[in-house]
Design a protein around this motif. Structure first.
Motif, PDB file in Angstrom:
ATOM      1  N   ARG A  94       0.838  -1.206   0.000  1.00 37.00           N
ATOM      2  CA  ARG A  94       0.000   0.000   0.000  1.00 37.00           C
ATOM      3  C   ARG A  94       0.868   1.250   0.000  1.00 37.00           C
ATOM      4  O   ARG A  94       0.621   2.184  -0.760  1.00 37.00           O
ATOM      5  CB  ARG A  94      -0.929  -0.033   1.221  1.00 37.00           C
ATOM      6  N   GLY A  97       2.350   1.765  -3.386  1.00 40.37           N
ATOM      7  CA  GLY A  97       1.427   2.387  -4.340  1.00 40.37           C
ATOM      8  C   GLY A  97       1.375   3.895  -4.155  1.00 40.37           C
ATOM      9  O   GLY A  97       1.485   4.662  -5.111  1.00 40.37           O
ATOM     10  N   TYR A 155      -2.059  -3.273  -8.595  1.00 37.31           N
ATOM     11  CA  TYR A 155      -3.367  -2.964  -7.998  1.00 37.31           C
ATOM     12  C   TYR A 155      -3.249  -1.829  -6.980  1.00 37.31           C
ATOM     13  O   TYR A 155      -4.051  -0.893  -6.970  1.00 37.31           O
ATOM     14  CB  TYR A 155      -3.939  -4.229  -7.338  1.00 37.31           C
ATOM     15  N   GLU A 156      -2.219  -1.886  -6.138  1.00 34.96           N
ATOM     16  CA  GLU A 156      -2.058  -0.830  -5.141  1.00 34.96           C
ATOM     17  C   GLU A 156      -1.695   0.504  -5.800  1.00 34.96           C
ATOM     18  O   GLU A 156      -2.088   1.562  -5.317  1.00 34.96           O
ATOM     19  CB  GLU A 156      -1.019  -1.221  -4.084  1.00 34.96           C
TER      20      GLU A 156
ATOM     21  N   ARG B  94     -10.833  -3.578  -1.046  1.00 34.06           N
ATOM     22  CA  ARG B  94     -10.435  -3.254   0.330  1.00 34.06           C
ATOM     23  C   ARG B  94     -11.602  -3.431   1.280  1.00 34.06           C
ATOM     24  O   ARG B  94     -11.475  -4.023   2.354  1.00 34.06           O
ATOM     25  CB  ARG B  94      -9.896  -1.815   0.375  1.00 34.06           C
ATOM     26  N   GLU B 156      -6.178  -8.539   0.040  1.00 31.23           N
ATOM     27  CA  GLU B 156      -6.907  -7.564   0.860  1.00 31.23           C
ATOM     28  C   GLU B 156      -7.472  -8.221   2.123  1.00 31.23           C
ATOM     29  O   GLU B 156      -7.557  -7.583   3.169  1.00 31.23           O
ATOM     30  CB  GLU B 156      -8.030  -6.897   0.049  1.00 31.23           C
TER      31      GLU B 156
END
Lengths: 259, 259
Positions: A94, A97, A155-156, B94, B156
């Motif tokens: 995360r 990102g 994706y992040e 998420r 996630e």
């Protein structure tokens, strides 16, 4: 902005993983793929797994060394599965990102570097990275497939990019359908429905007006918390109308008129 | 808690994707796989792509209908790539991770349902799900590989689980190495270093004491913001000591003692 973020695959063994990585990139809006000394590329396996992301493969830059792949980069992030002797600044996916998007937004060039399928990046390669990124995984089974790791970081990146662009991470479906479907019913419409429902329940013999018990209040609790839309209400009212008709023998198929 | 979350794959065509999904699940700490009417399973391709997650494949439950796969579930989440006629409560990945973990924590049983490679879930199947989950993707190339989609949602789930367990999403590497590597230097150690550095720069002829310009303040700014550890300081001091020796012709290889 996302064009400032490149994915660098070092010394990849399986061309299928290159294709899978290309597909994951394109799914998430990334386009720049750099291959350092790939074992088998170009390859039909890569094209097959790319599943339509062949433009990413066609435009992939193939270089001989990591150094060449990183030319112009202001931020280099290297994925690292294993513990290393030398502690290094570490990001989770995360943070990776968010940091990548910030850097790209400021006009910087970002590289996300992924190592070999079985051995990852060497210590020397990892030391060319400002940050290491570790995908938190099951300690007993920690090594992700290469394309899967690309998928998680891409994706992040997309989640951070959507946030930075003030774009939603989910788009409500078919907002353009009739307003009825999203418009909530009013309290008086709900009351009118409950009266209709009660009438129907009496008509079919399910509710005895002499002994109503808690039936209606239970049904009120159910429908009350359901956030019924005008469209749904129209459907329910239609059902009740037909139910009452049927109970009264007025249904057109069973009614006298048809006989 | 994670054992309360099952992954349900509906009518999967390619056994490789089943294997890839199993690997992604095990990487993220999930273990319960349910296969609804798989086209080709068991299969060597599944085992190959599972890359060691064969226990997940061996324990996979194979059923004929989605209904059987969902027995006992208190929360059913279905992945949906395409827009649908009927609006439905939607979660992003998420939110899906957080919601799944909350439900599992309360003792509920959660199903994450994934559709066919080319056609996804049917409308009827989607209507068995309380929520739809959409992975935000490039609108021009939106369909993820099945195993990649499992990877994103499982990731996630793991991130939410780590947060709920108060576990870090990243583990600092080799915390057990010498304290020296993490201990910061004190201001007086830093000053002593700057003196040593200045001496060395003079000795090698890089710094002219008569015209020092801004060299030392620039170096102070650099080292000052670097958060140098005691271990790094020891290394730097060692370098300076050897540099001074070398500049003075005292280096043991070039020194008089060796002649």
């Amino acid at each position: 902005m996302l064009e400032n973020i490149r994915v660098v695959l070092v010394n990849t063994s399986h061309p299928g993983n290159i294709g899978g990585a290309a597909r994951a990139m394109k799914n998430m809006g990334l386009s720049r793929l750099v291959l350092v000394d790939p074992i088998d590329f170009p390859s039909g396996d890569a094209v097959a797994r790319a599943s339509g992301a062949t433009d990413i493969l066609d435009n992939a830059q193939v270089v001989g060394t990591l150094e060449e792949a990183l030319v112009g980069c202001t931020l280099v992030l290297g994925t690292s599965a294993r513990d290393r002797r030398i502690p290094w600044p570490l990001l989770d996916p995360r943070e990776c990102g968010v940091t990548s998007c910030e850097q790209a937004r400021q006009g910087g060039e970002v590289a996300l570097v992924f190592g070999r399928e079985y051995a990852g990046l060497t210590n020397e390669e990892l030391q060319r990275c400002q940050f290491h990124v570790h995908i938190p995984s099951n300690p007993d089974f920690s090594s992700l497939n290469l394309a899967a790791a690309v998928q998680v970081l891409a994706y992040e990146v997309r989640m951070a990019w959507l946030a930075a662009e003030n774009q939603p991470t989910k788009v409500e479906k078919f907002e353009s359908t009739s307003m009825l479907s999203s418009q909530a019913v009013t309290a008086d419409e709900l009351e009118s429905f409950y009266s209709h429902l009660e009438l129907a329940l009496v008509e079919i013999g399910f509710l005895d007006p002499a002994k109503p018990r808690h039936l209606m209040s239970r049904l009120r609790r159910l429908y009350g918390r359901s956030g019924i839309s005008k469209l749904e209400m129209n459907i329910l009212r239609g059902v009740l109308t037909e139910t009452v008709k049927a109970a009264r023998g007025e249904h057109h198929k069973q009614g006298k008129d048809d006989v």
